[in-house]
Design an enzyme around this catalytic site. Structure first.
Site, short mmCIF file in Angstrom:
data_model
loop_
_atom_site.label_atom_id
_atom_site.label_comp_id
_atom_site.label_asym_id
_atom_site.label_seq_id
_atom_site.Cartn_x
_atom_site.Cartn_y
_atom_site.Cartn_z
CE LYS A 196 40.13 36.82 5.84
NZ LYS A 196 38.39 36.64 5.70
C1 LIG Z 1 37.43 37.87 6.36
C2 LIG Z 1 36.63 37.01 7.75
C3 LIG Z 1 35.29 36.94 7.72
C4 LIG Z 1 34.30 36.77 6.28
O1 LIG Z 1 34.90 37.35 5.04
P1 LIG Z 1 33.88 38.09 3.99
O2 LIG Z 1 34.88 39.14 3.48
O3 LIG Z 1 32.83 37.92 4.45
O4 LIG Z 1 34.48 36.28 3.23
C5 LIG Z 1 34.70 36.19 8.42
N1 LIG Z 1 35.66 36.46 9.69
C6 LIG Z 1 37.19 36.49 10.08
C7 LIG Z 1 37.23 36.88 11.35
C8 LIG Z 1 37.29 37.14 8.30
O5 LIG Z 1 38.57 37.58 8.40
#
Ligand SMILES: *Cc1c(COP(=O)(O)O)cnc(C)c1O
Length: 402
Positions: A202
């Site tokens: 991210k």
């Molecule tokens: C990355 C992501 C999350 C949360 O991910 P974590 O790995 O738990 O931080 C939730 N929703 C979407 C659409 C994602 O891409």
């Protein structure tokens, strides 16, 4: 093709030389010396967790999301879980979401005894379609959880109107979209609450990490309580009539806390968010300009500030002699780390069994899934990396295009 000498003519998957010698992943974090120093400083301090770096990170997240509150949690999934839990919805209530997302979006409903209901997407924007949401609202619907797919804001204004008309809560899964804007308003402030993720692919990486943003003080307080066992740490109570060791658990919470090392890394990374987003936009512009016709993409929309967590292309209908998986394998063989986001959630075996969902429920999402690829997209990509991706796409299109 230019380049002559045949080096680029034969696909790597067919025995030719790959466009690049090393593998380019679809996403990767950058960690600077300043990032490292900020983490080391925490390691030498008094607090490894729930120390001063947490409120500093939360203030940064709230500033970018344009909300009064941000509550840092151990990961984005925990954020989704607590955001839904804090609303206190009755068990069995329905939460409408998109099938074109990471499983965590819908899983969060299941953790809370809620029923995910899948609305279809708009095949152009790849975001949840308000018209499909409208069709799937029932008296049992209590929340709508939109996902800003790839970093492009969903139609939050239309969704807010739906949520007002039907008395349901609008929530954002903003895991892809830190820094995105809709008509000038930051993502994270478009509904009652939002969740962000700080997983390394991210925009801001803390290893694992997440946050819930909201303007609602009560909701923020409940997320805070639930992130730490449901134990109220009320300083006035501790120092008042009761002895200093006293605490009370008032709800069944979790340990979903972020560490101070992670929060310090987050603060340090946040300082580079703006150039990071600008670089992503630059890469996206290069892709949009130079990709062969067989690769369609999310068109820029006036008023929609795309954060480009992902650059998703769709193989244009009628433009290819092969299927998506063949293009995927061909690009991987060229050392271009393409990916696929996402297998529709309602078609996972777990969901088919638990909810009885099946093919045909969301025809657009199902059709789009067969055609999508995510090209490498991260702020640390060099111009040469971008050129390599474009060269590989052109090479594969020249061979497999219709
Ligand atoms: C990355 C992501 C999350 C949360 O991910 P974590 O790995 O738990 O931080 C939730 N929703 C979407 C659409 C994602 O891409």
């Amino acid at each position: 093709m230019e380049g002559g000498a045949g080096r680029h003519d034969r696909l790597a998957i067919e025995g030719g030389a790959p466009v690049r010698a090393t593998y380019l992943p679809y996403g990767r974090q950058t960690v600077t010396d300043e990032d490292v120093a900020s983490v080391v400083a925490v390691l030498r301090s008094d607090f490894l967790t729930t120390g001063p770096a947490i409120p500093r990170f939360e203030a940064e997240v709230a500033r970018v999301a344009g909300t009064r509150h941000a509550v840092a949690v151990s990961n984005g999934t925990a954020g989704l879980d607590l955001m839904l839990r804090a609303l206190g919805l009755e068990r069995g209530a329905e939460v409408i979401t998109t099938p074109l997302t990471f499983v965590a979006s819908a899983n969060a409903a299941l953790y809370n005894g809620l029923r995910p209901v899948f609305a279809d997407i708009d095949p152009q924007t790849l975001n949840i379609d308000p018209r499909s949401v409208a069709e799937r609202i029932t008296p049992r619907t209590k929340a709508i959880l939109g996902v800003h797919f790839a970093g492009l804001p969903f139609e939050a204004d239309a969704m807010a109107e739906l949520s007002r008309d039907h008395g349901v809560v609008l929530l954002e899964d903003a895991a892809h979209a830190l820094g995105a804007t809709l008509r000038g308003r930051p993502v994270g402030s478009l509904g009652a609450a939002a969740e962000f993720s700080f997983h390394p692919v991210k925009h801001v990486a803390t290893g694992e990490g997440g946050a819930v943003t909201t303007d609602d003080e009560g909701l923020a307080a409940r997320v805070r309580l639930l992130r730490s066992h449901g134990i109220a740490i009320d300083a006035s109570k501790r120092s008042g009539t009761t002895a200093g060791h006293y605490y009370e658990m008032t709800e069944l919470g979790h340990n979903f806390r972020l560490t101070d090392m992670q929060a310090a890394l987050g603060v340090s990374q946040m300082a580079r968010l703006k150039p990071n987003l600008a670089r992503r936009e630059q890469i996206a512009a290069s892709y949009r300009k130079a990709l062969p016709a067989g690769f369609e993409h999310q068109a820029p929309r006036p008023g929609f500030g795309h954060a480009y967590h992902l650059f998703v292309v769709q193989l244009a209908e009628g433009a290819w002699r092969v299927d998506r998986d063949t293009v995927f394998r061909a690009l991987r063989a060229e050392n271009i780390g393409v990916n696929v986001h996402y297998p529709p959630v309602h078609l996972h075996p777990y969901y088919r069994t638990a909810l009885g969902t099946r093919r045909g429920l969301c025809p657009h999402a199902e059709a789009v899934y067969e055609r999508v690829l995510s090209l490498p997209m991260f702020h640390g990509m060099t111009d040469k990396d971008v050129e390599d991706v474009l060269a590989a796409c052109a090479k594969v299109a020249a061979r497999y295009g219709a």
